[in-house]
Design an enzyme around this catalytic site. Structure first.
Site, PDB file in Angstrom:
ATOM      1  N   GLU A 165      31.160  36.915  33.517  1.00 22.22           N
ATOM      2  CA  GLU A 165      31.270  38.115  34.346  1.00 22.22           C
ATOM      3  C   GLU A 165      31.267  37.750  35.831  1.00 22.22           C
ATOM      4  OE1 GLU A 165      31.797  41.411  33.356  1.00 22.22           O
ATOM      5  OE2 GLU A 165      32.271  40.239  31.563  1.00 22.22           O
TER       6      GLU A 165
ATOM      7  N   TRP B  66      34.678  36.487  36.513  1.00 20.68           N
ATOM      8  CA  TRP B  66      35.665  37.566  36.674  1.00 20.68           C
ATOM      9  C   TRP B  66      35.635  38.070  38.106  1.00 20.68           C
ATOM     10  CZ3 TRP B  66      39.779  39.257  34.268  1.00 20.68           C
ATOM     11  CH2 TRP B  66      39.916  39.100  32.894  1.00 20.68           C
TER      12      TRP B  66
ATOM     13  N   TRP C  12      54.475  58.137  37.123  1.00 16.11           N
ATOM     14  CA  TRP C  12      53.165  58.747  36.885  1.00 16.11           C
ATOM     15  C   TRP C  12      53.271  60.272  36.996  1.00 16.11           C
ATOM     16  CZ3 TRP C  12      50.040  55.223  34.998  1.00 16.11           C
ATOM     17  CH2 TRP C  12      50.161  53.886  35.417  1.00 16.11           C
TER      18      TRP C  12
ATOM     19  N   ASN D  40      29.558  49.811  33.016  1.00 14.41           N
ATOM     20  CA  ASN D  40      30.862  49.152  33.055  1.00 14.41           C
ATOM     21  C   ASN D  40      31.748  49.498  31.866  1.00 14.41           C
ATOM     22  OD1 ASN D  40      32.681  47.140  34.358  1.00 14.41           O
ATOM     23  ND2 ASN D  40      32.431  46.091  32.405  1.00 14.41           N
TER      24      ASN D  40
ATOM     25  N   TRP E  27      46.997  55.113  38.572  1.00 11.38           N
ATOM     26  CA  TRP E  27      45.717  54.411  38.623  1.00 11.38           C
ATOM     27  C   TRP E  27      45.151  54.333  40.033  1.00 11.38           C
ATOM     28  CZ3 TRP E  27      45.703  50.068  41.716  1.00 11.38           C
ATOM     29  CH2 TRP E  27      46.954  49.498  42.016  1.00 11.38           C
TER      30      TRP E  27
ATOM     31  N   TRP F 230      40.743  48.346  37.627  1.00 13.44           N
ATOM     32  CA  TRP F 230      41.678  49.453  37.426  1.00 13.44           C
ATOM     33  C   TRP F 230      43.039  48.959  36.960  1.00 13.44           C
ATOM     34  CZ3 TRP F 230      41.809  54.544  36.845  1.00 13.44           C
ATOM     35  CH2 TRP F 230      40.625  55.240  37.085  1.00 13.44           C
TER      36      TRP F 230
END
Length: 473
Positions: A281, A284, A313, A348, A366, A389
């Site tokens: 994590e 990341w 979208w 999360n 998004w 996202w």
């Protein structure tokens, strides 16, 4: 005289720029408060409140070290270069020390400051402090940046097996400097920012390095062992909850790594699933910081996967508002969005569910969700928020395949089986049993509840999203 410029690094311990400044001579500190810039960057009011409260503490700590802190109100970053140039001339500063920041606006600001000060004969030293490895330093065999996390992680593991980055030593107090008018702040921090945060919200997020370190130590002692197995369950207090402190620089990433390998005396050796999962994590986070630098388009509202820029979208303001306010009729989504509004934080796993619901089931851009999260998250970080996202929207690095779309009902049933998380944030559903609460209208659409019916059909909206992404080729 040396000057250290504080930004997103409000701490004394393991502070690269501060340590180097003090090694070079007597030091003063500087910080610019830029409310108009914060608004342009969609920084959440609760995050700014935490920043200002930590700044109070930092100023007191610097006082004990006889390091004056100059606080200037400079509404936009474009005004910093001129003001800092004047301060440096007034105080006869020889060097300015600061940490590298990676957004395009941050890089432009620092280039302007560097140009201004170097014209005055003042050198600017920028240090890599926000990441474990300097941005631009991790490359594949073709000397190109990694675009897939797995390969990036493998490279990081190899580096860590050679050496784990160590923390800088604590600095000593310096001899008190002669009083100067610049030491006086002509405004109070309490009145500086117009958005007022409730005392209840403030108690959720105590400030200070000591508290941040305590949170880290508590997680290492009691949370790490079960982290891999429990981190996806929103009712369990099984995540580290230190994102705020990392983002504001109250904790350093090196301190986190040193704590993770403390039992191994600082050697890279993974002894359990929890240790490896939490390290991944952290990596990341590291990966998205490097992506922000190597692919600056992601901080310019552009998708990482360029072909996805052509997605049509939906323009659906009512659906967007229902999502923002936690009124979609999908309980796990609404619970997460209400948690965000109430506390400035969301678990999360629930963040991913909410993000995928907006971008796939509602087929809403998004970027609107990314902006809403930044406007409300206490731990909002440009790189991590954007990366998360884009992953959920299938527009980013390691993007989830477009045909893999979370079903929020099954996610809710899996990670909140008894409905405890839902009951906490959706009191109007608290009387429902553990089976019905995840999908209250499933058996009876006419059920009399003070809760909205689903604004979208999950199956049909999933197929719609798949077809649109499939058409991209």
């Amino acid at each position: 005289m040396q000057l250290v410029w504080f930004r997103q690094d409000l701490r004394l311990q393991d502070h690269t720029a501060l340590w180097h400044a003090r090694q070079s001579g007597p030091t003063v500190a500087f910080i610019a408060l830029s409310p108009q810039q914060w608004a342009l960057h969609d920084d959440a009011a609760i995050k700014i409140d935490c920043y200002l409260r930590q700044l109070h503490i930092l100023r007191q700590q610097l006082d004990t070290l006889n390091i004056p802190l100059i606080i200037q109100h400079i509404p936009l970053w474009s005004g910093i270069a001129h003001t800092l140039g004047e301060i440096c001339m007034e105080l006869k500063i020889k060097q300015v020390h600061a940490h590298v920041e990676l957004g395009v606006n941050e890089l432009r600001r620092d280039a302007q400051v560097q140009q201004q000060l170097e014209q005055q004969g003042i050198s600017v030293q920028l240090y890599h402090d926000r990441t474990l490895f300097p941005v631009g330093s991790i490359r594949n065999q073709s000397n190109k940046p990694y675009q897939v996390f797995g390969a990036f992680k493998k490279s990081c593991y190899e580096r860590l097996s050679i050496s784990i980055p160590s923390c800088y030593p604590a600095i000593d107090a310096q001899t008190a400097l002669a009083k100067h008018a610049l030491w006086q702040t002509p405004f109070t921090l309490d009145d500086f920012y117009s958005a007022k945060i409730s005392a209840e919200q403030q108690t959720l997020w105590p400030m200070s390095e000591a508290h941040a370190q305590h949170c880290l130590d508590e997680f290492m002692a009691h949370g790490l062992t079960h982290y891999a197995d429990e981190r996806d369950f929103p009712t369990l207090n099984s995540t580290s909850r230190i994102g705020l402190y990392l983002n504001l620089g109250i904790l350093s990433i090196r301190q986190c790594l040193q704590a993770l390998f403390r039992e191994q005396n600082g050697y890279f050796h993974l002894e359990g699933k929890g240790q490896q999962t939490w390290l991944d994590e952290l990596l990341w986070r590291e990966f998205y910081q490097h992506i922000l630098f190597d692919f600056p388009r992601v901080s310019k509202h552009q998708p990482f996967q360029i072909k996805t820029a052509h997605i049509a979208w939906r323009d659906a303001p009512q659906d967007l508002e229902a999502w923002q306010q936690g009124q979609t009729g999908i309980p796990i989504v609404d619970a997460g969005m209400r948690q965000l509004l109430a506390t400035g934080w969301m678990h999360n796993r629930v963040r991913m569910i909410c993000a995928m619901f907006l971008s796939k089931n509602l087929l809403i851009d998004w970027r609107l969700g990314e902006q809403w999260f930044m406007q409300h998250l206490v731990d909002g970080d440009l790189a991590a928020n954007n990366g998360g996202w884009q992953w959920c929207a299938s527009t980013g690095t390691d993007a989830v395949p477009y045909f893999r779309i979370f079903n929020p009902i099954s996610q809710s049933q899996k990670f909140d089986a008894h409905g405890d998380y839902l009951r906490q944030w959706l009191p109007e559903l608290a009387h429902l049993d553990a089976k019905q609460i995840h999908e209250p209208y499933a058996k009876n659409l006419q059920l009399d509840l003070n809760y909205p019916k689903p604004i979208v059909d999950l199956k049909q909206s999933r197929l719609r999203a798949i077809e649109i992404f499939k058409a991209l080729g």
